[in-house]
Design a protein around this motif. Sequence first.
Motif, mmCIF file in Angstrom:
data_model
loop_
_atom_site.group_PDB
_atom_site.id
_atom_site.type_symbol
_atom_site.label_atom_id
_atom_site.label_comp_id
_atom_site.label_asym_id
_atom_site.label_seq_id
_atom_site.Cartn_x
_atom_site.Cartn_y
_atom_site.Cartn_z
ATOM 1 N N MET A 74 62.774 78.900 36.949
ATOM 2 C CA MET A 74 63.081 79.333 36.235
ATOM 3 C C MET A 74 63.748 79.971 36.449
ATOM 4 S SD MET A 74 60.576 80.928 33.411
ATOM 5 C CE MET A 74 59.888 79.545 32.379
ATOM 6 N N ASP A 75 65.292 80.624 36.042
ATOM 7 C CA ASP A 75 65.883 81.504 36.543
ATOM 8 C C ASP A 75 65.662 82.855 35.983
ATOM 9 O OD1 ASP A 75 67.282 81.672 34.145
ATOM 10 O OD2 ASP A 75 69.427 80.850 35.226
ATOM 11 N N LEU A 76 66.274 84.062 36.318
ATOM 12 C CA LEU A 76 65.870 85.694 35.303
ATOM 13 C C LEU A 76 66.437 85.421 33.968
ATOM 14 C CD1 LEU A 76 64.668 87.610 37.069
ATOM 15 C CD2 LEU A 76 66.922 88.778 37.463
ATOM 16 N N ASN A 77 66.971 84.292 34.453
ATOM 17 C CA ASN A 77 67.530 84.448 32.412
ATOM 18 C C ASN A 77 66.260 84.017 31.200
ATOM 19 O OD1 ASN A 77 70.718 85.840 32.525
ATOM 20 N ND2 ASN A 77 71.967 83.881 32.693
ATOM 21 N N GLU A 78 66.473 83.155 32.204
ATOM 22 C CA GLU A 78 64.830 82.380 31.282
ATOM 23 C C GLU A 78 63.747 83.031 31.605
ATOM 24 O OE1 GLU A 78 65.005 78.706 33.261
ATOM 25 O OE2 GLU A 78 66.485 77.448 31.664
ATOM 26 N N VAL A 79 63.581 83.731 32.516
ATOM 27 C CA VAL A 79 62.020 84.725 32.605
ATOM 28 C C VAL A 79 62.840 86.110 31.594
ATOM 29 C CG1 VAL A 79 61.108 86.546 34.330
ATOM 30 C CG2 VAL A 79 62.352 83.780 34.555
ATOM 31 N N MET A 80 63.182 86.268 31.659
ATOM 32 C CA MET A 80 63.701 87.956 30.793
ATOM 33 C C MET A 80 63.942 86.968 29.000
ATOM 34 S SD MET A 80 66.335 90.896 30.316
ATOM 35 C CE MET A 80 66.638 91.040 28.686
ATOM 36 N N ALA A 81 64.204 86.044 28.838
ATOM 37 C CA ALA A 81 64.170 85.047 27.772
ATOM 38 C C ALA A 81 62.744 85.121 27.206
ATOM 39 C CB ALA A 81 64.883 83.879 27.985
ATOM 40 N N ALA A 82 61.857 84.346 28.160
ATOM 41 C CA ALA A 82 60.281 84.399 27.803
ATOM 42 C C ALA A 82 59.562 85.342 27.065
ATOM 43 C CB ALA A 82 59.907 83.737 28.940
ATOM 44 N N ASN A 83 60.033 86.116 28.038
ATOM 45 C CA ASN A 83 59.347 87.706 28.290
ATOM 46 C C ASN A 83 59.630 88.542 26.935
ATOM 47 O OD1 ASN A 83 58.078 87.336 30.348
ATOM 48 N ND2 ASN A 83 58.647 88.165 31.628
ATOM 49 N N LEU A 84 60.851 88.641 26.835
ATOM 50 C CA LEU A 84 61.796 89.130 25.632
ATOM 51 C C LEU A 84 60.903 88.454 24.237
ATOM 52 C CD1 LEU A 84 62.961 91.238 23.852
ATOM 53 C CD2 LEU A 84 65.239 89.762 24.774
ATOM 54 N N ARG A 85 60.963 87.378 24.174
ATOM 55 C CA ARG A 85 60.622 87.308 22.973
ATOM 56 C C ARG A 85 58.853 87.337 22.734
ATOM 57 N NH1 ARG A 85 63.291 83.002 23.532
ATOM 58 N NH2 ARG A 85 61.898 81.273 25.263
ATOM 59 N N ARG A 86 58.010 86.816 24.174
ATOM 60 C CA ARG A 86 56.766 87.109 23.681
ATOM 61 C C ARG A 86 56.323 88.920 23.187
ATOM 62 N NH1 ARG A 86 54.023 89.045 27.799
ATOM 63 N NH2 ARG A 86 55.778 89.145 29.293
ATOM 64 N N ILE A 87 57.117 89.612 24.478
ATOM 65 C CA ILE A 87 57.167 91.211 23.965
ATOM 66 C C ILE A 87 57.129 91.156 22.593
ATOM 67 C CG2 ILE A 87 57.667 93.594 23.751
ATOM 68 C CD1 ILE A 87 57.483 92.577 27.523
ATOM 69 N N ARG A 88 58.347 91.048 22.148
ATOM 70 C CA ARG A 88 59.086 90.923 20.749
ATOM 71 C C ARG A 88 58.150 90.587 19.365
ATOM 72 N NH1 ARG A 88 61.402 88.300 17.141
ATOM 73 N NH2 ARG A 88 62.006 86.706 18.496
ATOM 74 N N HIS A 89 56.860 88.931 19.411
ATOM 75 C CA HIS A 89 56.965 88.805 18.876
ATOM 76 C C HIS A 89 55.033 89.703 19.104
ATOM 77 C CE1 HIS A 89 58.497 84.297 18.947
ATOM 78 N NE2 HIS A 89 59.293 85.511 17.990
ATOM 79 N N GLY A 90 54.720 89.680 19.749
ATOM 80 C CA GLY A 90 53.741 90.242 20.467
ATOM 81 C C GLY A 90 54.008 91.673 19.042
ATOM 82 N N LYS A 91 55.075 92.729 19.089
ATOM 83 C CA LYS A 91 54.620 93.432 18.373
ATOM 84 C C LYS A 91 55.209 93.503 17.074
ATOM 85 C CE LYS A 91 56.180 96.173 22.830
ATOM 86 N NZ LYS A 91 54.754 97.365 22.393
ATOM 87 N N LYS A 92 55.342 92.355 17.060
ATOM 88 C CA LYS A 92 55.438 92.003 15.078
ATOM 89 C C LYS A 92 57.118 92.303 15.213
ATOM 90 C CE LYS A 92 50.803 91.198 13.926
ATOM 91 N NZ LYS A 92 50.646 90.114 14.794
ATOM 92 N N LEU A 93 57.904 92.310 15.620
ATOM 93 C CA LEU A 93 58.973 92.793 15.049
ATOM 94 C C LEU A 93 60.355 91.346 15.203
ATOM 95 C CD1 LEU A 93 60.127 95.239 17.892
ATOM 96 C CD2 LEU A 93 59.949 95.504 15.677
ATOM 97 N N THR A 94 61.265 91.742 13.773
ATOM 98 C CA THR A 94 62.366 90.664 14.228
ATOM 99 C C THR A 94 63.468 90.666 15.235
ATOM 100 O OG1 THR A 94 63.337 91.389 12.032
ATOM 101 C CG2 THR A 94 61.774 89.775 11.944
ATOM 102 N N GLN A 95 63.778 89.743 15.537
ATOM 103 C CA GLN A 95 65.205 89.752 15.764
ATOM 104 C C GLN A 95 66.167 91.094 15.091
ATOM 105 O OE1 GLN A 95 67.784 86.239 16.932
ATOM 106 N NE2 GLN A 95 65.685 85.715 18.604
ATOM 107 N N GLU A 96 65.867 91.002 14.310
ATOM 108 C CA GLU A 96 66.837 92.334 13.206
ATOM 109 C C GLU A 96 66.637 93.607 13.606
ATOM 110 O OE1 GLU A 96 65.838 88.789 12.121
ATOM 111 O OE2 GLU A 96 67.655 87.960 11.573
ATOM 112 N N GLU A 97 64.974 93.532 13.227
ATOM 113 C CA GLU A 97 64.759 94.930 13.374
ATOM 114 C C GLU A 97 64.719 95.677 15.305
ATOM 115 O OE1 GLU A 97 60.677 95.014 10.680
ATOM 116 O OE2 GLU A 97 60.851 93.927 12.869
ATOM 117 N N LEU A 98 64.545 94.267 16.098
ATOM 118 C CA LEU A 98 65.074 95.009 17.574
ATOM 119 C C LEU A 98 66.699 95.067 17.448
ATOM 120 C CD1 LEU A 98 64.115 95.402 19.988
ATOM 121 C CD2 LEU A 98 64.367 92.909 21.330
ATOM 122 N N ALA A 99 67.352 94.320 16.907
ATOM 123 C CA ALA A 99 68.294 94.363 16.741
ATOM 124 C C ALA A 99 69.037 96.020 16.426
ATOM 125 C CB ALA A 99 69.476 93.489 16.686
#
Length: 70
Positions: A1-26
């Motif tokens: 897993m490269d660094l982009n994939e690590v960040m992608a997985a962490n970002l998605r996990r944390i965003r979901h954990g905080k119950k934010l949509t991509q639009e809200e995070l944007a």
Amino acid sequence: MDLNEVMAANLRRIRHGKKLTQEELAHRTGLSARHIGAIERAEMSATLTVLGQISEALGVEPAVLVTKSN
């Protein structure tokens, strides 16, 4: 897993954990939802500036987004 994939997985996990949509995070970061989505799919690398914006919006240290979890 490269660094982009690590960040992608962490970002998605944390965003979901905080119950934010991509639009809200944007909205919180000043980025577009399309940009957030591309980072979450590891289609685009985040610059250090963007990494900082995202980590601040999520309330986590930048290292959390780029550290591979076990």
